[in-house]
Design an enzyme around this catalytic site. Structure first.
Site, PDB file in Angstrom:
ATOM      1  CG  HIS A   1      -1.880  -1.260   1.078  1.00 59.54           C
ATOM      2  ND1 HIS A   1      -2.577  -1.759   2.054  1.00 59.54           N
ATOM      3  CD2 HIS A   1      -2.619  -1.783   0.137  1.00 59.54           C
ATOM      4  CE1 HIS A   1      -3.438  -2.389   1.872  1.00 59.54           C
ATOM      5  NE2 HIS A   1      -3.535  -2.621   0.426  1.00 59.54           N
TER       6      HIS A   1
ATOM      7  CB  CYS B   1       4.250  18.086 -14.907  1.00 62.69           C
ATOM      8  SG  CYS B   1       3.605  17.416 -13.443  1.00 62.69           S
TER       9      CYS B   1
ATOM     10  CB  THR C   1      -3.707  -7.828   8.790  1.00 66.30           C
ATOM     11  OG1 THR C   1      -4.480  -7.275   7.887  1.00 66.30           O
ATOM     12  CG2 THR C   1      -3.566  -9.256   8.600  1.00 66.30           C
ATOM     13  CB  SER C   2      -8.623  -6.199  10.360  1.00 62.79           C
ATOM     14  OG  SER C   2      -8.608  -5.427   9.198  1.00 62.79           O
TER      15      SER C   2
HETATM   16  C1  BV8 Z   1      -8.595  -1.881  -5.225  1.00 61.51           C
HETATM   17  C2  BV8 Z   1      -3.220   3.138   2.494  1.00 61.51           C
HETATM   18  C3  BV8 Z   1      -9.134  -1.878  -7.426  1.00 61.51           C
HETATM   19  C4  BV8 Z   1      -3.721   4.552   2.690  1.00 61.51           C
HETATM   20  C5  BV8 Z   1      -4.800   1.555   2.536  1.00 61.51           C
HETATM   21  C6  BV8 Z   1     -15.232   0.379  -3.981  1.00 61.51           C
HETATM   22  C7  BV8 Z   1     -14.262   0.975  -5.052  1.00 61.51           C
HETATM   23  C8  BV8 Z   1     -13.033   0.343  -5.234  1.00 61.51           C
HETATM   24  C9  BV8 Z   1     -12.575  -0.837  -4.427  1.00 61.51           C
HETATM   25  C10 BV8 Z   1     -13.282  -1.377  -3.327  1.00 61.51           C
HETATM   26  C11 BV8 Z   1     -14.688  -0.727  -3.081  1.00 61.51           C
HETATM   27  N1  BV8 Z   1     -15.028  -1.486  -2.088  1.00 61.51           N
HETATM   28  C12 BV8 Z   1     -14.497  -2.392  -1.599  1.00 61.51           C
HETATM   29  C13 BV8 Z   1     -13.250  -2.268  -2.362  1.00 61.51           C
HETATM   30  C14 BV8 Z   1     -11.935  -3.056  -2.542  1.00 61.51           C
HETATM   31  C15 BV8 Z   1     -11.222  -2.106  -1.224  1.00 61.51           C
HETATM   32  C16 BV8 Z   1     -11.358  -2.919   0.090  1.00 61.51           C
HETATM   33  O1  BV8 Z   1     -10.736  -3.989   0.130  1.00 61.51           O
HETATM   34  N2  BV8 Z   1     -12.000  -2.156   0.702  1.00 61.51           N
HETATM   35  C17 BV8 Z   1     -12.430  -2.828   2.236  1.00 61.51           C
HETATM   36  C18 BV8 Z   1     -12.296  -1.640   3.348  1.00 61.51           C
HETATM   37  C19 BV8 Z   1     -13.700  -3.571   2.104  1.00 61.51           C
HETATM   38  N3  BV8 Z   1      -9.743  -2.337  -1.792  1.00 61.51           N
HETATM   39  C20 BV8 Z   1      -9.146  -1.347  -2.597  1.00 61.51           C
HETATM   40  O2  BV8 Z   1      -9.840  -0.098  -2.939  1.00 61.51           O
HETATM   41  C21 BV8 Z   1      -7.624  -1.483  -2.938  1.00 61.51           C
HETATM   42  N4  BV8 Z   1      -7.758  -1.258  -4.436  1.00 61.51           N
HETATM   43  O3  BV8 Z   1      -9.361  -2.838  -4.954  1.00 61.51           O
HETATM   44  O4  BV8 Z   1      -8.496  -1.287  -6.299  1.00 61.51           O
HETATM   45  C22 BV8 Z   1      -8.846  -1.434  -8.579  1.00 61.51           C
HETATM   46  C23 BV8 Z   1      -7.944  -2.476  -9.542  1.00 61.51           C
HETATM   47  C24 BV8 Z   1      -7.486  -2.013 -10.980  1.00 61.51           C
HETATM   48  C25 BV8 Z   1      -7.514  -0.711 -10.970  1.00 61.51           C
HETATM   49  C26 BV8 Z   1      -8.333   0.263 -10.257  1.00 61.51           C
HETATM   50  C27 BV8 Z   1      -8.678  -0.286  -9.177  1.00 61.51           C
HETATM   51  C28 BV8 Z   1      -7.037  -0.571  -2.262  1.00 61.51           C
HETATM   52  C29 BV8 Z   1      -6.928  -0.770  -0.816  1.00 61.51           C
HETATM   53  C30 BV8 Z   1      -5.536  -0.075  -0.290  1.00 61.51           C
HETATM   54  C31 BV8 Z   1      -6.348   0.887   0.604  1.00 61.51           C
HETATM   55  N5  BV8 Z   1      -4.983   1.713   1.363  1.00 61.51           N
HETATM   56  N6  BV8 Z   1      -3.787   2.139   3.222  1.00 61.51           N
HETATM   57  C32 BV8 Z   1      -3.605   4.934   4.197  1.00 61.51           C
HETATM   58  O5  BV8 Z   1      -2.663   4.519   4.841  1.00 61.51           O
HETATM   59  O6  BV8 Z   1      -4.098   5.984   4.546  1.00 61.51           O
HETATM   60  S1  BV8 Z   1      -5.611   0.249   3.564  1.00 61.51           S
HETATM   61  C33 BV8 Z   1      -5.589   0.116   5.306  1.00 61.51           C
HETATM   62  O7  BV8 Z   1      -6.202  -0.664   5.686  1.00 61.51           O
HETATM   63  C34 BV8 Z   1      -4.045  -0.027   5.580  1.00 61.51           C
HETATM   64  O8  BV8 Z   1      -3.037   0.201   4.618  1.00 61.51           O
HETATM   65  C35 BV8 Z   1      -4.116  -1.260   5.931  1.00 61.51           C
HETATM   66  O9  BV8 Z   1      -3.065  -1.978   4.890  1.00 61.51           O
HETATM   67  C36 BV8 Z   1      -5.417  -1.854   5.538  1.00 61.51           C
HETATM   68  C37 BV8 Z   1      -5.716  -3.014   6.222  1.00 61.51           C
HETATM   69  O10 BV8 Z   1      -5.787  -2.571   7.526  1.00 61.51           O
HETATM   70  P1  BV8 Z   1      -4.984  -3.630   8.738  1.00 61.51           P
HETATM   71  O11 BV8 Z   1      -3.482  -3.330   8.461  1.00 61.51           O
HETATM   72  O12 BV8 Z   1      -5.443  -4.987   8.624  1.00 61.51           O
HETATM   73  O13 BV8 Z   1      -5.414  -2.897   9.995  1.00 61.51           O
HETATM   74  P2  BV8 Z   1      -6.756  -2.707  10.731  1.00 61.51           P
HETATM   75  O14 BV8 Z   1      -6.403  -1.590  11.733  1.00 61.51           O
HETATM   76  O15 BV8 Z   1      -7.835  -3.065  10.008  1.00 61.51           O
HETATM   77  O16 BV8 Z   1      -6.549  -4.076  11.710  1.00 61.51           O
HETATM   78  C38 BV8 Z   1      -5.524  -4.197  12.771  1.00 61.51           C
HETATM   79  C39 BV8 Z   1      -5.413  -5.432  13.348  1.00 61.51           C
HETATM   80  O17 BV8 Z   1      -4.198  -5.527  14.170  1.00 61.51           O
HETATM   81  C40 BV8 Z   1      -6.607  -5.803  14.255  1.00 61.51           C
HETATM   82  O18 BV8 Z   1      -7.093  -7.200  13.840  1.00 61.51           O
HETATM   83  C41 BV8 Z   1      -6.160  -5.820  15.534  1.00 61.51           C
HETATM   84  O19 BV8 Z   1      -6.856  -6.698  16.355  1.00 61.51           O
HETATM   85  C42 BV8 Z   1      -4.734  -6.075  15.348  1.00 61.51           C
HETATM   86  N7  BV8 Z   1      -3.835  -5.552  16.316  1.00 61.51           N
HETATM   87  C43 BV8 Z   1      -3.998  -4.445  17.220  1.00 61.51           C
HETATM   88  N8  BV8 Z   1      -2.962  -4.536  17.970  1.00 61.51           N
HETATM   89  C44 BV8 Z   1      -2.223  -5.428  17.755  1.00 61.51           C
HETATM   90  C45 BV8 Z   1      -2.619  -6.040  16.643  1.00 61.51           C
HETATM   91  N9  BV8 Z   1      -2.211  -7.286  16.330  1.00 61.51           N
HETATM   92  C46 BV8 Z   1      -0.705  -7.414  16.779  1.00 61.51           C
HETATM   93  N10 BV8 Z   1      -0.238  -7.011  17.932  1.00 61.51           N
HETATM   94  C47 BV8 Z   1      -1.029  -5.608  18.390  1.00 61.51           C
HETATM   95  N11 BV8 Z   1      -0.396  -4.999  19.275  1.00 61.51           N
END
Ligand code: BV8
Length: 274
Positions: free
Chosen positions: A121, A184, A222-223
């Site tokens: 990402h 640009c 990761t979730s």
């Molecule tokens: C794509 C960067 C297609 C930015 C991030 C409508 C339109 C388009 C796409 C979609 C749509 N609807 C759905 C989608 C797909 C979408 C998607 O998956 N949405 C989800 C929400 C349903 N995906 C996309 O849009 C992707 N692109 O599909 O493009 C396409 C193809 C071709 C051409 C054009 C388009 C792009 C997705 C990337 C988004 N960017 N980040 C920024 O940082 O601001 S995503 C963001 O969430 C983060 O980067 C992270 O990677 C990602 C996942 O989150 P996690 O890392 O899992 O973190 P989270 O908080 O969720 O969970 C934390 C976990 O840790 C928990 O489980 C917790 O229990 C645990 N934890 C807590 N403490 C600890 C721990 N574990 C261990 N130790 C601890 N101490």
């Protein structure tokens, strides 16, 4: 699927020749970097992802979005790698064919000594030109009306707790003029992958290749809800790898994992790397 003590998981890792460590925001939580979806402390609990992490959001209000990422970048700069990051680097030393695949946009794996994490990402430290990613883009030295170094970031164009009022015009006095690209004249944007944007092809291909070839995939913090990144542990499982999860909470990946270690990155990983 069974839960074994870290010792059992450490033994599985010790027997592996090729490992993938797949990390999410929980990896950096113990470094003080907020996750996305954790209740209350998660970034999405405080801010509106749609308003801040999409190309449309940046086009609509580049100053608001740029300011949010500068605030996050400042928080990462103030953070330190935690024992979990150091353990991942230690695993890379123990098993040379270890590939780190991260969804995180921070640089804590690198600062802990990981050689070349694959950033699915993007990165907070790789600003790029909106017009042409090949253009050089540097961080602006523009002063911001909101100090990026401060502990809190207030969405001054709307209610701080939830920026849902999309019509709110930013206060003129606070505009942060994102710099123009050197060639640009387009804007410079954060070098992250926003929702609705494709992941970097080479990074995704390398991650899928590593997941397909590994003996063990260790998924940490990761979730497992954001695609296509969330497919990576599933690719490894389908290819016959042992999948080990480290997370204090259950996730949709539980059913994919052979081993679920209910614990934190900094609490569990050092025992796996011992
Ligand atoms: C794509 C960067 C297609 C930015 C991030 C409508 C339109 C388009 C796409 C979609 C749509 N609807 C759905 C989608 C797909 C979408 C998607 O998956 N949405 C989800 C929400 C349903 N995906 C996309 O849009 C992707 N692109 O599909 O493009 C396409 C193809 C071709 C051409 C054009 C388009 C792009 C997705 C990337 C988004 N960017 N980040 C920024 O940082 O601001 S995503 C963001 O969430 C983060 O980067 C992270 O990677 C990602 C996942 O989150 P996690 O890392 O899992 O973190 P989270 O908080 O969720 O969970 C934390 C976990 O840790 C928990 O489980 C917790 O229990 C645990 N934890 C807590 N403490 C600890 C721990 N574990 C261990 N130790 C601890 N101490």
């Amino acid at each position: 699927m069974e839960s074994v003590l870290p010792a059992g998981a450490a033994e599985l890792l010790g027997q592996a020749r090729r490992i993938v460590v797949f990390t999410g925001a929980g990896m950096s939580a113990e470094s003080g970097v907020p996750t996305f979806r954790d209740d209350l402390t998660g970034l999405w609990a405080q801010f509106d992802a749609e308003r801040l992490a999409t190309p449309e959001a940046f086009a609509a209000d580049p100053d608001l979005v740029w300011g949010w990422y500068e605030w996050r970048r400042a928080r990462v700069r103030q953070a330190q790698p935690n024992p979990g990051h150091l353990a991942v680097a230690a695993i890379e030393e123990l098993v040379p064919e270890t590939v780190v695949v991260t969804q995180n946009v921070d640089d804590l794996h690198e600062r802990a000594g990981s050689r070349a994490p694959i950033h699915l990402h993007g990165s907070l430290f790789a600003p790029r030109c909106v017009g042409d990613a090949a253009h050089p883009a540097a961080f602006p030295d523009v002063a911001t009306s909101q100090s990026a170094e401060s502990g809190e970031w207030q969405d001054q164009s709307a209610e701080p707790e939830k920026a849902t009022d999309k019509s709110a015009e930013p206060d003129e006095g606070r505009r942060i003029a994102p710099p123009c690209c050197t060639r640009c004249g387009a804007l410079v944007r954060p070098g992250v992958v926003w929702f609705g944007e494709a992941l970097p092809e080479a990074a995704l291909a390398a991650a899928v290749e590593a997941a397909t070839a590994c003996d063990v995939l260790l998924t940490v913090g990761t979730s497992g809800v954001v695609y296509p990144a969330a497919e990576i542990p599933r690719v490894a499982a389908r290819a016959g790898a042992v999948v080990i999860q480290v997370n204090p909470e259950p996730t949709p990946l539980d059913g994919v994992c052979d081993v679920n270690l209910r614990g934190t990155a900094a609490g569990v990983l050092p025992a796996l790397a011992a």
